[in-house]
Design a protein around this motif. Structure first.
Motif, mmCIF file in Angstrom:
data_model
loop_
_atom_site.group_PDB
_atom_site.id
_atom_site.type_symbol
_atom_site.label_atom_id
_atom_site.label_comp_id
_atom_site.label_asym_id
_atom_site.label_seq_id
_atom_site.Cartn_x
_atom_site.Cartn_y
_atom_site.Cartn_z
ATOM 1 N N GLY A 62 32.974 -2.156 71.716
ATOM 2 C CA GLY A 62 32.972 -0.992 72.604
ATOM 3 C C GLY A 62 31.930 -1.125 73.706
ATOM 4 N N VAL A 63 30.773 -1.663 73.366
ATOM 5 C CA VAL A 63 29.724 -1.883 74.378
ATOM 6 C C VAL A 63 30.251 -2.842 75.449
ATOM 7 C CG1 VAL A 63 27.477 -2.958 74.794
ATOM 8 C CG2 VAL A 63 27.759 -1.359 72.892
ATOM 9 N N LEU A 67 30.535 -2.091 79.399
ATOM 10 C CA LEU A 67 29.996 -2.958 80.453
ATOM 11 C C LEU A 67 31.108 -3.326 81.435
ATOM 12 C CD1 LEU A 67 27.743 -5.293 78.255
ATOM 13 C CD2 LEU A 67 26.919 -3.781 80.078
ATOM 14 N N LEU B 121 35.977 9.918 82.071
ATOM 15 C CA LEU B 121 37.001 9.189 81.307
ATOM 16 C C LEU B 121 37.170 9.831 79.933
ATOM 17 C CD1 LEU B 121 37.537 5.416 81.098
ATOM 18 C CD2 LEU B 121 37.140 6.638 78.980
ATOM 19 N N SER B 129 34.677 6.664 72.142
ATOM 20 C CA SER B 129 33.980 6.623 73.427
ATOM 21 C C SER B 129 32.474 6.389 73.278
ATOM 22 C CB SER B 129 34.219 7.914 74.200
ATOM 23 O OG SER B 129 33.694 9.004 73.484
ATOM 24 N N PRO B 131 30.627 4.079 71.476
ATOM 25 C CA PRO B 131 30.229 2.692 71.738
ATOM 26 C C PRO B 131 30.456 2.288 73.195
ATOM 27 C CG PRO B 131 31.440 2.816 69.669
ATOM 28 C CD PRO B 131 31.574 4.158 70.332
ATOM 29 N N VAL B 132 31.553 2.764 73.782
ATOM 30 C CA VAL B 132 31.826 2.443 75.185
ATOM 31 C C VAL B 132 30.722 3.008 76.072
ATOM 32 C CG1 VAL B 132 33.456 2.745 77.085
ATOM 33 C CG2 VAL B 132 34.315 2.368 74.757
ATOM 34 N N CYS B 134 27.727 3.479 75.226
ATOM 35 C CA CYS B 134 26.533 2.636 75.057
ATOM 36 C C CYS B 134 26.579 1.469 76.040
ATOM 37 C CB CYS B 134 26.438 2.119 73.620
ATOM 38 S SG CYS B 134 25.911 3.371 72.438
ATOM 39 N N GLY B 135 27.769 0.892 76.220
ATOM 40 C CA GLY B 135 27.904 -0.205 77.182
ATOM 41 C C GLY B 135 27.653 0.263 78.604
ATOM 42 N N VAL B 136 28.200 1.425 78.929
ATOM 43 C CA VAL B 136 28.005 1.967 80.280
ATOM 44 C C VAL B 136 26.527 2.280 80.522
ATOM 45 C CG1 VAL B 136 28.453 3.998 81.726
ATOM 46 C CG2 VAL B 136 30.359 2.814 80.614
ATOM 47 N N LEU B 138 24.006 0.925 79.054
ATOM 48 C CA LEU B 138 23.269 -0.344 79.145
ATOM 49 C C LEU B 138 23.295 -0.841 80.596
ATOM 50 C CD1 LEU B 138 21.891 -2.505 77.344
ATOM 51 C CD2 LEU B 138 24.130 -3.581 77.070
ATOM 52 N N HIS B 139 24.467 -0.702 81.217
ATOM 53 C CA HIS B 139 24.599 -1.065 82.629
ATOM 54 C C HIS B 139 23.745 -0.139 83.501
ATOM 55 C CE1 HIS B 139 26.608 -2.161 86.436
ATOM 56 N NE2 HIS B 139 26.532 -0.875 86.680
ATOM 57 N N ARG B 142 19.953 -0.607 83.718
ATOM 58 C CA ARG B 142 19.485 -1.716 84.556
ATOM 59 C C ARG B 142 19.849 -1.547 86.022
ATOM 60 N NH1 ARG B 142 21.087 -6.164 79.993
ATOM 61 N NH2 ARG B 142 19.440 -5.511 78.592
ATOM 62 N N ALA B 166 27.049 3.449 67.107
ATOM 63 C CA ALA B 166 26.635 3.735 68.486
ATOM 64 C C ALA B 166 25.289 4.456 68.530
ATOM 65 C CB ALA B 166 27.714 4.556 69.193
ATOM 66 N N ASN B 168 22.931 4.203 66.446
ATOM 67 C CA ASN B 168 21.927 3.178 66.133
ATOM 68 C C ASN B 168 21.584 2.365 67.381
ATOM 69 O OD1 ASN B 168 20.308 1.581 64.281
ATOM 70 N ND2 ASN B 168 21.871 0.001 64.483
ATOM 71 N N LEU B 169 22.627 1.930 68.102
ATOM 72 C CA LEU B 169 22.385 1.141 69.316
ATOM 73 C C LEU B 169 21.646 1.954 70.368
ATOM 74 C CD1 LEU B 169 25.722 -0.843 69.881
ATOM 75 C CD2 LEU B 169 23.550 -1.693 68.993
ATOM 76 N N LEU B 172 18.080 2.182 69.331
ATOM 77 C CA LEU B 172 17.477 0.847 69.322
ATOM 78 C C LEU B 172 17.210 0.348 70.743
ATOM 79 C CD1 LEU B 172 16.926 -1.261 67.018
ATOM 80 C CD2 LEU B 172 19.203 -2.185 67.513
ATOM 81 N N TRP B 173 18.177 0.560 71.621
ATOM 82 C CA TRP B 173 18.089 0.026 72.981
ATOM 83 C C TRP B 173 17.597 1.081 73.982
ATOM 84 C CZ3 TRP B 173 23.533 -2.798 72.904
ATOM 85 C CH2 TRP B 173 23.446 -3.917 72.039
#
Lengths: 322, 307
Positions: A62-63, A67, B121, B129, B131-132, B134-136, B138-139, B142, B166, B168-169, B172-173
């Protein structure tokens, strides 16, 4: 250069040339560098973009999708391809669907790397070839590492597609040399579909196989030629799905894969070839795969289940002589 | 990492003396009118498939909207019409999407549960959504520091393992992730007491993630409570903001198995009669205007050709 080193070099090149690409996975950081050492050196060179993660296949997939949504590229390593089952929802229901379910095309540059296959005694949950479970998902392309195609090309192509891709890497390939084919056979093409054949000779049949079983097929091709005077041409497609194959002028085709029986990738290949070439085939495409079984741990039991050179030899001979 | 855990509850008896602005009230009433219109269209056989209305929960996205910035991402779920309308103020596009008509936000492909517009979205699978997001984030962390992702989930969503992966991430991050839990006490037909051990606060605490809880329907009170914590989210301190809320209607349509008493209790907690009582004349005027607008939107969209 061995396949593992080629994969590692491809990832180094990818991250060097595309500053948006992130790599995620369990134990991928140095000094460990991944369970199969494919990510070695990456976290040292690109510490900001290489993330060693918790044991959370669903979340890290999912991450990667997140991204990708935000415009980055992402490569996820499943420690074992078997664990991609834990990422199935994110991959199938979100990442692949997002390409088209929002009405206009959403680019999703992400690759799920899946080390697959047996022959190492890892047992039923660490030895599978799960390719077949991912065939036919709209917006999801499947690739398989081959000893006959530079993985830098493969990664470039996958990210260029701008849709999620799964790269299946047969673990037995990691220690194999790239591009190595013993005479009299010769590697004739190295592009999207590699061809190994006897130059200048018309083959009796074509064998289509994923990269992971290529050497087993080549061993069978050798014994068939030497002992039975049967000549085969091997085709190794880099992309498994969607299927795209041009057949040489033959009337017999075999598909070999390590996946177990039932709903196989080979069945999809056969369907495509039947639809296009039925009139010139003298019989249906023959599927050669592992048995309908879990993959046992003990070496002698595992050998009985997994497809091997002997089974390929026997099936081709029996089919052609029937 | 050490994060202080806040837990507060707001007495919900009254709404602010000053009351919501005309704009806020119009937003609330427009979403309410939109959802009522959907149920009406369903009853008349004019909608395909299914839908999940947010009746009773409209104030949650309306309260949050001024705390969000244009650069923020919003992730919604199956019960997302209010989230979309609060973010984009686009009942035409949403109804066209739900009805598969010209002007549909996603060409009619996504429908009620799968909407994407700019940085908004929604997806139809529970817990997908987070975990997704988390990715967004993360972007964002930065590339656009200060921006966040706001993810709406429900109490039932906590049954999904991906939520915990999610969270946890995020901790953590140190991701700028705002998790808004609309705890309406019921997952489809199953009361929370039958599908959740422990509490949402306890879950957040397990990850060292800040948690706020409110049962207020007062927009100003909610904003005052959340503003500092949302500012902290932007600095990489994720937050679980839990709204004790009430689902007035069925899960989707005609599938409410609750007893009359329970449904009456949900209605008793509704923001609508409270705001009406606080300022009857203004409320009636704005309500009539919102209903008229949605009537006009429905008349327009139902007359359009397929998307």
């Amino acid at each position: 250069m061995r396949v593992a080193e080629n994969l590692n070099a491809a990832l180094h090149g990818l991250m060097e040339h595309d500053p948006t690409v992130h790599l995620l996975g369990e134990d991928v950081a140095d000094p460990y560098g991944g369970a199969f050492k494919i990510t070695r050196g990456l976290s040292t060179r690109f510490p900001e973009r290489v993330l060693t993660t918790p044991i959370s296949e669903n979340a890290i997939t999912g991450v990667a999708a997140g991204l990708a949504l935000a415009g980055d590229g992402a490569v996820v390593e499943m420690m074992f391809g078997d664990f991609a089952a834990l990422a199935f929802d994110q991959l199938v229901n979100f990442a692949a669907k997002s390409v088209s379910m929002y009405g206009s095309r959403v680019p999703m540059r992400m690759v799920l790397r899946c080390p697959v296959g047996g022959g190492r005694g890892y047992g039923p949950t660490h030895s599978q070839s799960l390719q077949k479970h991912f065939v036919g998902v709209p917006g999801l392309a499947l690739y398989e590492t081959s000893p006959f195609r530079d993985n830098a090309e493969v990664f470039a192509e996958m990210l260029q597609r701008a849709e999620p891709c799964v790269l299946f890497e047969d673990k037995v390939l990691y220690t194999r040399a790239m591009y190595e084919v013993e005479p009299p056979f010769a590697l004739r093409a190295q592009g999207a579909v590699a061809e190994v054949s006897l130059p200048g000779e018309r083959p009796d049949c074509v064998v289509v196989a994923g990269g992971g079983v290529a050497h087993r097929v080549l061993a069978a091709m050798r014994t068939l030629l030497v002992e039975e005077d049967v000549l085969c041409t091997l085709l190794v497609p880099s992309r498994l799905y969607p299927v795209e194959l041009e057949l040489p002028e033959v009337d017999r085709v075999f598909v070999v894969e390590e996946g177990t029986a039932g709903g196989t990738w080979g069945a999809e290949v056969a369907h495509v070839l039947h639809t296009r070439h039925w009139s010139r085939l003298s019989g249906p495409v023959t599927l050669i795969h592992s048995a309908d079984s879990v993959i046992p741990t003990a070496a002698h039991l595992e050998r009985d289940v997994l497809v091997g050179a002997e089974a390929v030899h026997r099936t081709i001979l029996e089919t052609l002589r029937a | 990492m050490s994060v202080s855990i806040w837990e507060r509850s707001h007495a919900s008896g009254q709404v602010s003396a000053v009351g919501p602005s005309d704009d806020d009230l119009t937003q609330l009433l427009t979403i309410r009118a939109f959802e009522r219109k959907l149920l009406d269209l369903f009853e008349r056989g004019m909608l395909n498939g299914t839908t999940h209305t947010c009746l009773g929960q409209e104030y949650v996205p309306v309260a949050l909207e001024p705390l969000l910035r244009p650069a923020d991402h919003v992730f919604s779920n199956h019960r997302g019409h209010g989230h979309y309308l609060a973010r984009h103020r686009d009942p035409e596009g949403l109804l066209a999407e739900i009805m598969g008509r010209r002007g549909a936000v996603c060409g009619g492909v996504g429908g009620s549960q799968h909407i994407r517009r700019d940085r908004y979205l929604s997806t139809g699978v529970q817990g997908e959504s987070l975990p997704v997001a988390c990715g967004v984030t993360l972007h964002l962390k930065r590339a656009e520091p200060g921006a966040l992702a706001c993810v709406y989930i429900g109490d039932g969503t906590f049954g999904e393992g991906g939520v915990y992966e999610a969270l946890n991430l995020a901790a953590l991050w140190q991701l700028p992730l705002l998790v808004v839990v609309e705890n309406n006490g019921i997952a489809q037909s199953t009361p929370t007491a039958r599908n959740m051990a422990g509490t949402i606060a306890g879950r957040a605490a397990a990850f060292g993630i800040a948690h706020l809880r409110t049962d207020s329907v007062d927009l100003d009170a909610i904003r005052t409570l959340l503003a500092p914590a949302v500012a902290a989210v932007r600095q990489g301190r994720p937050l679980v903001a839990e709204f004790a809320t009430h689902r007035l209607g069925p899960h989707s349509k005609g599938d409410d198995t609750r007893g009359a008493e329970e449904i009456a209790a949900a209605h008793a907690a509704d923001w609508y009669p409270r705001y009406a009582a606080a300022d009857p004349e203004r409320f009636a005027r704005l309500d009539a205007a919102a209903r008229a607008r949605i009537d006009a939107v429905a008349a327009d969209v139902t007359g359009r050709e397929p998307a």
